[in-house]
Design an enzyme around this catalytic site. Sequence first.
Site, PDB file in Angstrom:
ATOM      1  CE  LYS A  78     -60.408   2.876 -16.840  1.00  0.00           C
ATOM      2  NZ  LYS A  78     -60.046   3.983 -17.714  1.00  0.00           N
ATOM      3  CG  PHE A  80     -67.959  -4.081 -15.930  1.00  0.00           C
ATOM      4  CD1 PHE A  80     -66.982  -4.637 -15.117  1.00  0.00           C
ATOM      5  CD2 PHE A  80     -69.286  -4.197 -15.546  1.00  0.00           C
ATOM      6  CE1 PHE A  80     -67.330  -5.289 -13.936  1.00  0.00           C
ATOM      7  CE2 PHE A  80     -69.647  -4.842 -14.363  1.00  0.00           C
ATOM      8  CZ  PHE A  80     -68.665  -5.381 -13.557  1.00  0.00           C
ATOM      9  NE  ARG A 190     -51.469  13.653 -11.555  1.00  0.00           N
ATOM     10  CZ  ARG A 190     -51.993  12.957 -12.570  1.00  0.00           C
ATOM     11  NH1 ARG A 190     -51.206  12.355 -13.446  1.00  0.00           N
ATOM     12  NH2 ARG A 190     -53.287  12.872 -12.719  1.00  0.00           N
TER      13      ARG A 190
HETATM   14  O1  C5P Z   1     -54.808  12.972 -16.250  1.00  0.00           O
HETATM   15  P1  C5P Z   1     -54.195  11.690 -15.788  1.00  0.00           P
HETATM   16  O2  C5P Z   1     -52.707  11.618 -16.020  1.00  0.00           O
HETATM   17  O3  C5P Z   1     -54.610  11.318 -14.386  1.00  0.00           O
HETATM   18  O4  C5P Z   1     -54.837  10.598 -16.751  1.00  0.00           O
HETATM   19  C1  C5P Z   1     -54.779   9.243 -16.475  1.00  0.00           C
HETATM   20  C2  C5P Z   1     -55.554   8.516 -17.511  1.00  0.00           C
HETATM   21  O5  C5P Z   1     -55.435   7.127 -17.287  1.00  0.00           O
HETATM   22  C3  C5P Z   1     -57.057   8.821 -17.519  1.00  0.00           C
HETATM   23  O6  C5P Z   1     -57.435   8.895 -18.877  1.00  0.00           O
HETATM   24  C4  C5P Z   1     -57.702   7.631 -16.849  1.00  0.00           C
HETATM   25  O7  C5P Z   1     -58.934   7.311 -17.432  1.00  0.00           O
HETATM   26  C5  C5P Z   1     -56.705   6.535 -17.144  1.00  0.00           C
HETATM   27  N1  C5P Z   1     -56.694   5.408 -16.226  1.00  0.00           N
HETATM   28  C6  C5P Z   1     -56.392   5.498 -14.898  1.00  0.00           C
HETATM   29  N2  C5P Z   1     -56.383   4.391 -14.091  1.00  0.00           N
HETATM   30  C7  C5P Z   1     -56.657   3.214 -14.615  1.00  0.00           C
HETATM   31  C8  C5P Z   1     -56.957   3.113 -15.971  1.00  0.00           C
HETATM   32  C9  C5P Z   1     -56.944   4.234 -16.761  1.00  0.00           C
HETATM   33  O8  C5P Z   1     -56.120   6.572 -14.404  1.00  0.00           O
HETATM   34  N3  C5P Z   1     -56.594   2.146 -13.830  1.00  0.00           N
END
Ligand code: C5P
Length: 244
Positions: A78, A80, A190
């Site tokens: 990410k 920035f 989820r």
């Molecule tokens: O554990 P979980 O399934 O929530 O993991 C989601 C992953 O996706 C994390 O590593 C998070 O940093 C990443 N992510 C996110 N939303 C974004 C970009 C990346 O949740 N917009």
Amino acid sequence: MAAKPTSGALDPSGIPPEERLIVALDVPTAAEARELVGELGDACRFYKIGLELLMTGEYFDLLEWLIGRGKKVFADLKLFDVPNTVEAAVRRLAGRGITFVTVHGNDTMLEAACRAREDLKILAVTALTSLDRGDLEDLGFHTDVSSLVLSRARRALAIGCDGVISSGHEARALRSELGDRILIVVPGIRPVANVDDQKRTVDVEDAFRLGADYIVVGRPIRSHPDPKAEAGRVQQIIRSVFGN
Ligand code: C5P
């Protein structure tokens, strides 16, 4: 949901179904990351390594180890910063065999990343899936999440980015407006009603039917009592969605 996926194996994108699941290695040490990769074995071909592992000091060793095992790598850093620094950072990442890197900035930052990308694909972060409208208001964005995501994705495409990160909730609108010219990578997956910090979630099947090219799954696999079985179950859903 009965609709067919709007992208993927049913279209010419040619993404192998087993590469559509990206497992997020959000663990505190490279040793734990290696252990999880070993445990998942063939059930996962694509891994996301992000900020937590960067802080271990072993990020690039782990990256090479993953690539050496035939895995694909998404460097979720990410980025920035001022364009010059983003460009320099992307240049340092290019040529290492990484598939995706995330940039979380405005047009000039995205342009800088694209200039330096070489073999890397640049994914623009639209709006973090942990943010809802109230959170965006707090940040000074007086707009709804969908409008912000669409506007940022349009700009990312115009600049020449390869894809966007978006929640499943915006995937359908993105796909119908931008077609197959941009990759859509969807985190915040989820299997059931959600209790953690991800607010705009969808399940595996819906993510693809709404237009995702890839999904990112972290906790639902890592925290499962049998991570390999859970990753296998996700792969099975992907195969069934794409008709393999
Ligand atoms: O554990 P979980 O399934 O929530 O993991 C989601 C992953 O996706 C994390 O590593 C998070 O940093 C990443 N992510 C996110 N939303 C974004 C970009 C990346 O949740 N917009």
